[in-house]
Every structure is written in C-alpha cells, then in structure tokens.
Design an enzyme around this catalytic site. Structure first.
Site, mmCIF file in Angstrom:
data_model
loop_
_atom_site.group_PDB
_atom_site.id
_atom_site.type_symbol
_atom_site.label_atom_id
_atom_site.label_comp_id
_atom_site.label_asym_id
_atom_site.label_seq_id
_atom_site.Cartn_x
_atom_site.Cartn_y
_atom_site.Cartn_z
ATOM 1 C CE LYS A 131 -3.894 -2.341 2.285
ATOM 2 N NZ LYS A 131 -4.912 -2.261 3.373
ATOM 3 C CG HIS A 148 -5.111 -6.332 -0.504
ATOM 4 N ND1 HIS A 148 -6.345 -6.374 0.094
ATOM 5 C CD2 HIS A 148 -5.146 -7.251 -1.514
ATOM 6 C CE1 HIS A 148 -7.093 -7.271 -0.541
ATOM 7 N NE2 HIS A 148 -6.391 -7.811 -1.517
ATOM 8 C CE1 TYR A 208 -9.234 -3.222 0.101
ATOM 9 C CE2 TYR A 208 -8.291 -1.336 -1.039
ATOM 10 C CZ TYR A 208 -8.147 -2.433 -0.223
ATOM 11 O OH TYR A 208 -6.912 -2.755 0.288
ATOM 12 N NE ARG A 243 -2.177 -5.754 7.197
ATOM 13 C CZ ARG A 243 -3.304 -6.334 6.808
ATOM 14 N NH1 ARG A 243 -3.804 -7.345 7.492
ATOM 15 N NH2 ARG A 243 -3.929 -5.903 5.724
ATOM 16 C CD GLU A 267 -8.334 -9.468 -3.826
ATOM 17 O OE1 GLU A 267 -7.135 -9.743 -3.609
ATOM 18 O OE2 GLU A 267 -9.143 -9.248 -2.912
ATOM 19 C CG PHE A 301 -13.346 0.951 6.720
ATOM 20 C CD1 PHE A 301 -12.842 0.378 5.555
ATOM 21 C CD2 PHE A 301 -14.003 0.129 7.630
ATOM 22 C CE1 PHE A 301 -12.997 -0.974 5.287
ATOM 23 C CE2 PHE A 301 -14.166 -1.244 7.368
ATOM 24 C CZ PHE A 301 -13.661 -1.786 6.199
ATOM 25 C CG ASN A 347 -3.702 -2.507 6.900
ATOM 26 O OD1 ASN A 347 -3.567 -2.143 5.734
ATOM 27 N ND2 ASN A 347 -4.741 -3.217 7.315
HETATM 28 N N1 UDP Z 1 -9.866 -0.945 7.195
HETATM 29 C C1 UDP Z 1 -9.967 0.284 7.815
HETATM 30 N N2 UDP Z 1 -10.673 0.347 8.984
HETATM 31 C C2 UDP Z 1 -11.282 -0.734 9.546
HETATM 32 C C3 UDP Z 1 -11.154 -1.983 8.901
HETATM 33 C C4 UDP Z 1 -10.438 -2.061 7.714
HETATM 34 O O1 UDP Z 1 -9.443 1.268 7.343
HETATM 35 O O2 UDP Z 1 -11.893 -0.604 10.589
HETATM 36 C C5 UDP Z 1 -9.109 -1.029 5.940
HETATM 37 C C6 UDP Z 1 -7.719 -1.634 6.154
HETATM 38 O O3 UDP Z 1 -6.793 -0.963 5.319
HETATM 39 C C7 UDP Z 1 -7.931 -3.078 5.719
HETATM 40 C C8 UDP Z 1 -8.940 -2.919 4.586
HETATM 41 O O4 UDP Z 1 -9.795 -1.866 5.014
HETATM 42 O O5 UDP Z 1 -6.711 -3.661 5.307
HETATM 43 C C9 UDP Z 1 -9.761 -4.143 4.284
HETATM 44 O O6 UDP Z 1 -10.351 -4.620 5.456
HETATM 45 P P1 UDP Z 1 -10.358 -6.189 5.790
HETATM 46 O O7 UDP Z 1 -11.223 -6.380 6.978
HETATM 47 O O8 UDP Z 1 -10.686 -6.943 4.546
HETATM 48 O O9 UDP Z 1 -8.847 -6.459 6.272
HETATM 49 P P2 UDP Z 1 -7.623 -7.258 5.601
HETATM 50 O O10 UDP Z 1 -8.183 -8.397 4.821
HETATM 51 O O11 UDP Z 1 -6.885 -6.253 4.742
HETATM 52 O O12 UDP Z 1 -6.773 -7.693 6.770
#
Ligand code: UDP
Length: 148
Positions: A20, A126, A60, A113, A137, A68, A123
């Site tokens: 990212k 992805h 997304y 992370r 994807e 968010f 974070n």
């Molecule tokens: N995200 C965020 N706030 C939240 C949860 C998720 O900004 O409360 C963002 C974060 O960058 C995350 C992405 O949305 O990586 C996708 O969320 P997901 O739950 O799919 O997490 P991941 O699969 O990336 O661990």
C-alpha cells in the site's frame, strides 16, 4: 479419493498482494518482497501503479457500504503501490500469515504489519483472503499475458 501424498492437501495457489502507499512511502518495497521470497512464495507478476480513486473504489467494491470506504479508497489512491501475484503452496494462507492481523497492534511479532505498519487504516499490505477472491483480484490488475 483422497490420497495422503497428493498435492491436493498443499495446493499450489496464486494470491494477490499490494504494498500500500504507506509501505512504498517508507521505502519498504524490497523488505516486503524479500519476506515473500524467503517464505517460498514465487513472484509470478509484478507492477507499480498509482491507482486512481475510481480504480481503488472498484477494487474495494465489497467494502462499499463500510464506514471506512471513503478513507480507505482515498488512502489507496494517495501514492504509488506495488501489486504482485504470489505463487506457491497455500499461497493465500501463507501470505495472510506473513501480513499479520488487520490491526497492526494485534498482529503477531515478525509479521509485516507488526514490523512496519502504523494503524488499521495504513496497514502496509493487502492480501487476498480466499483463492476465489484471489482469482478476481488478479484479473482486476493483470492480463493473462502478464503472468509468468
Ligand atoms: N480498514 C480500515 N478500517 C477498519 C477496517 C479495515 O481502514 O476498521 C481497511 C484496512 O486498510 C484493511 C482494509 O480496510 O486492510 C480491508 O479490510 P479487511 O477487513 O478486509 O482487512 P484485511 O483483509 O486487509 O486484513
């Protein structure tokens, strides 16, 4: 039927990874790609791109209704990202393990992370969460001819 020595229980998979904008800004591209390779994942495709807001929103789309979504797509289009296809045994789960929990504060020691990310929003990486989503994807970012 099921055979214990069959490669089916350790499927060779492909998964999509994105470093990212925060990871690129912190000069961590090499650090992160080295972790994938050291874990036995092969980089099957690789590109750098600066996503438009619309491209980030399309990627997304499943999170469209989440509170968010605006912040996430603004962040993902803030600067360049590194998009790769990782290939290997259990690539989806292996990449998720290397990434660590969504919230860096809850991520296990030694994960990307935990080591590099600063917040749930920013974070650093992805990774696809299933083989089915990985296929979607990968097709979102790569033409078949770009996969080696
Ligand atoms: N995200 C965020 N706030 C939240 C949860 C998720 O900004 O409360 C963002 C974060 O960058 C995350 C992405 O949305 O990586 C996708 O969320 P997901 O739950 O799919 O997490 P991941 O699969 O990336 O661990």
């Amino acid at each position: 039927g099921w055979e214990p020595d069959d490669k089916h229980n350790m499927a060779v998979e492909r998964t999509l990874s994105i470093i990212k904008p925060d990871g690129v800004e912190k000069n961590k591209i090499g650090n992160i790609l080295a972790r994938f390779e050291s874990a036995g994942l092969r980089i099957a495709a690789l590109k750098m791109a600066h996503l438009s807001r619309a491209e980030a929103e399309g990627f997304y789309y499943v999170h469209k209704a989440r509170p968010f979504f605006g912040e996430l797509t603004e962040f993902m289009s803030r600067g360049p990202v590194v998009i790769s296809v990782l290939e290997g045994a259990d690539a989806v789960a292996k990449n998720r393990e290397l990434m660590g929990a969504t919230d860096p504060a809850k991520a296990a020691p030694g994960t990307i992370r935990k080591d590099l990310a600063t917040s749930v929003g920013e974070n650093t990486v992805h990774g696809s969460d299933s083989a089915e989503n990985a296929a979607w994807e990968i097709a979102y970012f790569f033409a078949g001819s770009e996969l080696t």
